[in-house]
Design a protein around this motif. Sequence first.
Motif, PDB file in Angstrom:
ATOM      1  N   LYS A  78      12.377  -9.819  -2.572  1.00  0.00           N
ATOM      2  CA  LYS A  78      12.892  -8.457  -2.820  1.00  0.00           C
ATOM      3  C   LYS A  78      14.243  -8.516  -3.505  1.00  0.00           C
ATOM      4  O   LYS A  78      14.496  -7.797  -4.465  1.00  0.00           O
ATOM      5  CB  LYS A  78      13.070  -7.690  -1.506  1.00  0.00           C
TER       6      LYS A  78
ATOM      7  N   THR B 158      -4.881  -6.315  -9.385  1.00  0.00           N
ATOM      8  CA  THR B 158      -4.208  -7.551  -9.807  1.00  0.00           C
ATOM      9  C   THR B 158      -5.239  -8.591 -10.246  1.00  0.00           C
ATOM     10  O   THR B 158      -6.140  -8.952  -9.485  1.00  0.00           O
ATOM     11  CB  THR B 158      -3.339  -8.078  -8.646  1.00  0.00           C
TER      12      THR B 158
ATOM     13  N   CYS C 127      -1.133 -11.931  -4.233  1.00  0.00           N
ATOM     14  CA  CYS C 127      -0.006 -12.333  -5.086  1.00  0.00           C
ATOM     15  C   CYS C 127       1.279 -11.685  -4.559  1.00  0.00           C
ATOM     16  O   CYS C 127       1.256 -10.557  -4.058  1.00  0.00           O
ATOM     17  CB  CYS C 127      -0.207 -11.863  -6.525  1.00  0.00           C
ATOM     18  N   GLY C 128       2.368 -12.371  -4.747  1.00  0.00           N
ATOM     19  CA  GLY C 128       3.685 -11.796  -4.456  1.00  0.00           C
ATOM     20  C   GLY C 128       3.797 -11.304  -3.028  1.00  0.00           C
ATOM     21  O   GLY C 128       3.485 -12.015  -2.061  1.00  0.00           O
ATOM     22  N   THR C 129       4.229 -10.072  -2.890  1.00  0.00           N
ATOM     23  CA  THR C 129       4.437  -9.493  -1.574  1.00  0.00           C
ATOM     24  C   THR C 129       3.140  -9.400  -0.772  1.00  0.00           C
ATOM     25  O   THR C 129       3.137  -9.589   0.443  1.00  0.00           O
ATOM     26  CB  THR C 129       5.123  -8.111  -1.743  1.00  0.00           C
TER      27      THR C 129
ATOM     28  N   GLU D 262      14.060  -9.784  -7.211  1.00  0.00           N
ATOM     29  CA  GLU D 262      13.372  -8.949  -8.202  1.00  0.00           C
ATOM     30  C   GLU D 262      14.130  -7.685  -8.578  1.00  0.00           C
ATOM     31  O   GLU D 262      14.018  -7.217  -9.701  1.00  0.00           O
ATOM     32  CB  GLU D 262      11.925  -8.643  -7.807  1.00  0.00           C
TER      33      GLU D 262
ATOM     34  N   VAL E 119       8.450  -0.374  -8.181  1.00  0.00           N
ATOM     35  CA  VAL E 119       7.821  -1.652  -8.522  1.00  0.00           C
ATOM     36  C   VAL E 119       7.945  -2.647  -7.363  1.00  0.00           C
ATOM     37  O   VAL E 119       7.027  -3.408  -7.082  1.00  0.00           O
ATOM     38  CB  VAL E 119       8.418  -2.225  -9.836  1.00  0.00           C
ATOM     39  N   ALA E 120       9.070  -2.631  -6.678  1.00  0.00           N
ATOM     40  CA  ALA E 120       9.234  -3.511  -5.522  1.00  0.00           C
ATOM     41  C   ALA E 120       8.457  -2.928  -4.338  1.00  0.00           C
ATOM     42  O   ALA E 120       8.716  -1.815  -3.896  1.00  0.00           O
ATOM     43  CB  ALA E 120      10.707  -3.643  -5.163  1.00  0.00           C
ATOM     44  N   SER E 121       7.509  -3.687  -3.854  1.00  0.00           N
ATOM     45  CA  SER E 121       6.640  -3.200  -2.783  1.00  0.00           C
ATOM     46  C   SER E 121       7.378  -3.155  -1.450  1.00  0.00           C
ATOM     47  O   SER E 121       8.045  -4.107  -1.066  1.00  0.00           O
ATOM     48  CB  SER E 121       5.431  -4.124  -2.692  1.00  0.00           C
TER      49      SER E 121
ATOM     50  N   SER F  70      -4.175  -6.405  -1.659  1.00  0.00           N
ATOM     51  CA  SER F  70      -3.632  -5.896  -2.918  1.00  0.00           C
ATOM     52  C   SER F  70      -3.321  -4.414  -2.800  1.00  0.00           C
ATOM     53  O   SER F  70      -4.183  -3.624  -2.418  1.00  0.00           O
ATOM     54  CB  SER F  70      -4.653  -6.123  -4.044  1.00  0.00           C
ATOM     55  N   GLN F  71      -2.107  -4.063  -3.093  1.00  0.00           N
ATOM     56  CA  GLN F  71      -1.721  -2.660  -3.096  1.00  0.00           C
ATOM     57  C   GLN F  71      -2.546  -1.919  -4.140  1.00  0.00           C
ATOM     58  O   GLN F  71      -3.190  -0.912  -3.860  1.00  0.00           O
ATOM     59  CB  GLN F  71      -0.212  -2.547  -3.379  1.00  0.00           C
ATOM     60  N   SER F  72      -2.518  -2.433  -5.379  1.00  0.00           N
ATOM     61  CA  SER F  72      -3.156  -1.739  -6.506  1.00  0.00           C
ATOM     62  C   SER F  72      -4.667  -1.907  -6.543  1.00  0.00           C
ATOM     63  O   SER F  72      -5.378  -1.069  -7.093  1.00  0.00           O
ATOM     64  CB  SER F  72      -2.579  -2.275  -7.821  1.00  0.00           C
TER      65      SER F  72
HETATM   66  C1  F6R Z   1       6.915  -7.459  -5.119  1.00  0.00           C
HETATM   67  C2  F6R Z   1       5.690  -6.902  -5.682  1.00  0.00           C
HETATM   68  C3  F6R Z   1       4.674  -7.830  -6.248  1.00  0.00           C
HETATM   69  C4  F6R Z   1       3.265  -7.397  -5.815  1.00  0.00           C
HETATM   70  C5  F6R Z   1       2.209  -8.269  -6.500  1.00  0.00           C
HETATM   71  C6  F6R Z   1       0.799  -7.928  -6.025  1.00  0.00           C
HETATM   72  O1  F6R Z   1       7.754  -6.470  -4.634  1.00  0.00           O
HETATM   73  O2  F6R Z   1       5.508  -5.714  -5.678  1.00  0.00           O
HETATM   74  O3  F6R Z   1       4.939  -9.140  -5.864  1.00  0.00           O
HETATM   75  O4  F6R Z   1       3.195  -7.486  -4.433  1.00  0.00           O
HETATM   76  O5  F6R Z   1       2.291  -8.126  -7.885  1.00  0.00           O
HETATM   77  O6  F6R Z   1       0.447  -6.635  -6.361  1.00  0.00           O
HETATM   78  P1  F6R Z   1      -0.815  -5.953  -5.700  1.00  0.00           P
HETATM   79  O7  F6R Z   1      -0.529  -5.798  -4.256  1.00  0.00           O
HETATM   80  O8  F6R Z   1      -0.976  -4.645  -6.410  1.00  0.00           O
HETATM   81  O9  F6R Z   1      -1.999  -6.871  -5.911  1.00  0.00           O
END
Ligand code: F6R
Length: 362
Positions: free
Chosen positions: A238, A105, A53-55, A241, A151-153, A100-102
């Motif tokens: 970026k 998601t 998702c997203g970034t 957001e 919050v912004a990756s 996914s960073q986290s």
């Molecule tokens: C944008 C941003 C979001 C995340 C997205 C996915 O700057 O941070 O678009 O990239 O919500 O999040 P993760 O990587 O945690 O699954």
Amino acid sequence: EKGNYRHFMEKEIHDQPEGCQRTIAAYVDMVAGATTFEGVDLAGVERIQVVGCGTAYLAGLVGKYLIEPLADLPVDVDVASEFRYRQPALRENTLTIAISQSGETADTLAALRYCKDKGLQTAVVVNAQGSTMAREADVVWPIYCGPEIGVASTKAFTAQVSVLTALAVAAARARGRIDAAEEKRLVGVLVEAPRLIAESINLEEAVQGIAHEVSKARDVLYLGRGPMYPLALEGALKLKEISYIHAEGYAAGELKHGPIALVDEETPIVILAPYDSYFEKSASNMSEVMARGGQVVFITDPEGERHAPAGAKVVVTAPRCDPLIAPLVMSAPIQLLAYQVAVQKGADVDQPRNLAKSVTVE
Ligand code: F6R
């Protein structure tokens, strides 16, 4: 801790050389000049399905532009929230890569489970190693950029792209598309990336001047070709957001098919174009924009600056590098631009309105 930085985002932008260096070191053997991907038989993989998702999704799109040409391996990239509902036509020997960073998601986790249920092998490129996705995926490919607070990756994005760049080289080698000498050369290129990322973070001052102009805009367009296309999408994401300025990223070739209607004296157009095989085409898009009074912010390298069409108002010159690592090197200028615009507008950079760091509902 933020240290001397005003915001976590600023700190995390500056963390990138180290985050990428540590991540790259986990996937290459510098002495042997080889990539080291464990857990997956890359020679037997016939297709890659990326979900995010997203970034994270956009990092996957960069990966597609790197893996397909180098490894001759088809890569599909889906927004996770769409993926399982569109009844994708999956085939065996497809490797699913969730990004996914986290690692939490909801949509990405659901897409990962969907692929697992279909019997596909699953890997996750993840920052939070104790997360649900890290537990559930068959293979875990961590990024080592440290916790991301803003919050912004930013640093998670470049670390994710680092993994996918190493994967492109590993897959190319496993599939016999490159020999050991070429793998060694490419590993050498990748290992150089952190130093060049640091150089491009030093462009902060060059970006500062532009940020003032951009902060007055109502709309901003980002254009790029090839791997700079997903980066254009990321630049626009970026900016919107954290600064709340409406921004759109487009493949530069799409300009004539609609977005050129938006070009006027008030709309900054950010064109991402290092001096690569796409440069001439991007430069001609730039001329088209300028002929209509558009204010071009040209992000390129020294060679591109020399070949720029006359009249480009603002040029940010990133260090010259091998095309393999251009997405990594060109990331900092667009992150810094979004950051500085948001600061100028007095926005809450680390906690933008309506956004959460981890989106655990669909
Ligand atoms: C944008 C941003 C979001 C995340 C997205 C996915 O700057 O941070 O678009 O990239 O919500 O999040 P993760 O990587 O945690 O699954």
